[in-house]
Motif scaffolding. Structure first.
Motif, short mmCIF file in Angstrom:
data_model
loop_
_atom_site.label_atom_id
_atom_site.label_comp_id
_atom_site.label_asym_id
_atom_site.label_seq_id
_atom_site.Cartn_x
_atom_site.Cartn_y
_atom_site.Cartn_z
N VAL A 213 40.57 42.33 51.53
CA VAL A 213 39.65 43.23 50.76
C VAL A 213 39.79 42.93 49.55
O VAL A 213 38.75 42.97 48.78
CB VAL A 213 39.76 44.50 51.13
N ILE A 217 36.96 41.37 47.04
CA ILE A 217 36.43 42.13 45.85
C ILE A 217 36.54 41.25 44.52
O ILE A 217 35.51 41.20 43.66
CB ILE A 217 37.09 43.58 45.56
N MET A 221 33.72 39.56 42.01
CA MET A 221 33.66 39.93 40.68
C MET A 221 33.74 38.78 39.60
O MET A 221 33.19 38.55 38.75
CB MET A 221 35.07 40.76 40.41
N SER A 254 45.38 51.22 47.62
CA SER A 254 45.52 50.04 47.89
C SER A 254 46.95 49.71 47.96
O SER A 254 47.90 50.70 47.17
CB SER A 254 44.71 48.80 47.21
N VAL A 262 42.30 41.89 42.19
CA VAL A 262 41.38 42.24 41.48
C VAL A 262 41.68 42.43 39.91
O VAL A 262 40.96 42.06 38.93
CB VAL A 262 41.13 43.81 41.79
#
Length: 325
Positions: A213, A217, A221, A254, A262
């Motif tokens: 995940v 993400i 991005m 998370s 990220v």
């Protein structure tokens, strides 16, 4: 070191799937494949090595040592260092936190462990080295350990034991103590490896969804967010960027392996590293699921104090990172 992974990702996206370079989707997919393979390899290697180390480093011995020795404040540092070698997210650290309380270890010491464990562990260190290099990793590790140590000392000075819930004594009194699977300590490494490997798979099973995940993400991005978008709102000239990033991160949840991709993209998009790491610490070190678990052993007032102290320390770390890096 990881060039072969990038070549593989390029081959899959641009040759096998025949996607055009430079498109948002192709760039996002390329990033996802590259980071997924790289991070899973790092996770597998680091967790397996630390599994071997941990098999010779029983938790009960650490708890007993902290309980029976006067260490003149070093117990907070030792608890933080123990947090470094335990690959747990904030929620997974709670059972050990309860074990510390049950063992009679001072509350501030248990907080030092609870804070450091999700922030700085072998998984986070391995990923940090791969993503940001040795220098940044060393600074991050030191700041994470100090954050746990200082927060633990502050929380201990506040004398918060009265805010533990009655549930603690009733439930923990009947709780079964964790059994050391290597009690005899006579097992050879070869005998331990199947058990260690099973634990590696269990840990991976728990964190891989967060990794995927987080990378997804990060890939979106990386592929879709324009250059300079974050830099406009969260640059070094914005004095409130660090506290805003930290406070916004607290409701999220998370672990280090899931949020680091990220963070990597945030930095690539222009956010100062200290601000991005403050965001990561807020996501990893404090979360609503963790608060719900802690509610079983703490009153809401104690949880609020705990979150408040750690949030302030994370903000201070973010500013320090922006100065040093």
């Amino acid at each position: 070191m990881f060039d072969w992974i990038q070549h593989m990702a390029n081959w899959i996206v641009y040759d096998l799937l025949n996607m055009t370079q430079g498109l948002h989707l192709s760039e996002a997919l390329n990033f996802f494949i590259y980071d997924t393979v790289k991070i899973l390899i790092l996770l597998l290697v680091v967790i397996f090595i630390m599994g071997i180390v941990n098999s010779y480093f029983p938790i009960d011995k650490v708890k007993n040592y902290l309980s029976n020795h006067k260490l003149y404040g070093l117990e907070y540092l030792m608890a933080s260092l123990f947090g470094v070698v335990t690959p747990f997210c904030s929620c997974s650290s709670v059972p050990l936190f309860i074990g510390f309380v049950r063992g009679g270890i001072p509350l501030g010491v248990t907080f030092a462990f609870l804070i450091t464990s999700p922030l700085v562990n072998e998984v986070a260190i391995g990923l940090f080295i791969g993503l940001f290099g040795i220098k940044t990793t060393i600074i991050y590790v030191i700041s994470g350990i100090l954050l746990g140590t200082i927060s633990g000392i502050i929380l201990q000075k506040l004398n918060l034991e009265t805010y533990l819930t009655p549930w603690v004594k009733n439930v923990l009194k009947n709780a079964q103590k964790e059994q050391d699977i290597f009690i005899a300590e006579k097992q050879t490494l070869q005998q331990r490896l199947p058990i260690i490997w099973k634990e590696v798979l269990n840990i991976l099973k728990g964190i891989v969804p967060y990794v995927l995940v987080g990378i997804a993400i990060g890939g979106l991005m990386h592929g879709y967010i324009p250059e300079g978008f974050f830099e406009t709102y969260m640059n070094k000239n914005n004095w409130f960027a660090v506290p805003i990033a930290t406070i916004l991160a607290v409701p999220m949840y998370s672990n280090a392996s899931g949020i680091l991709p990220v963070v990597q993209v945030l930095v690539a998009k222009g956010i100062p590293l200290g601000t991005a790491i403050a965001f990561m610490m807020g996501v990893v070190g404090l979360s609503l699921p963790e608060a719900m678990l802690l509610k079983k052993v703490m009153t809401l007032k104690l949880i609020a104090i705990f979150f408040g102290v750690v949030t302030l320390c994370i903000i201070a770390s973010g500013y320090l990172f922006n100065v040093l890096l």
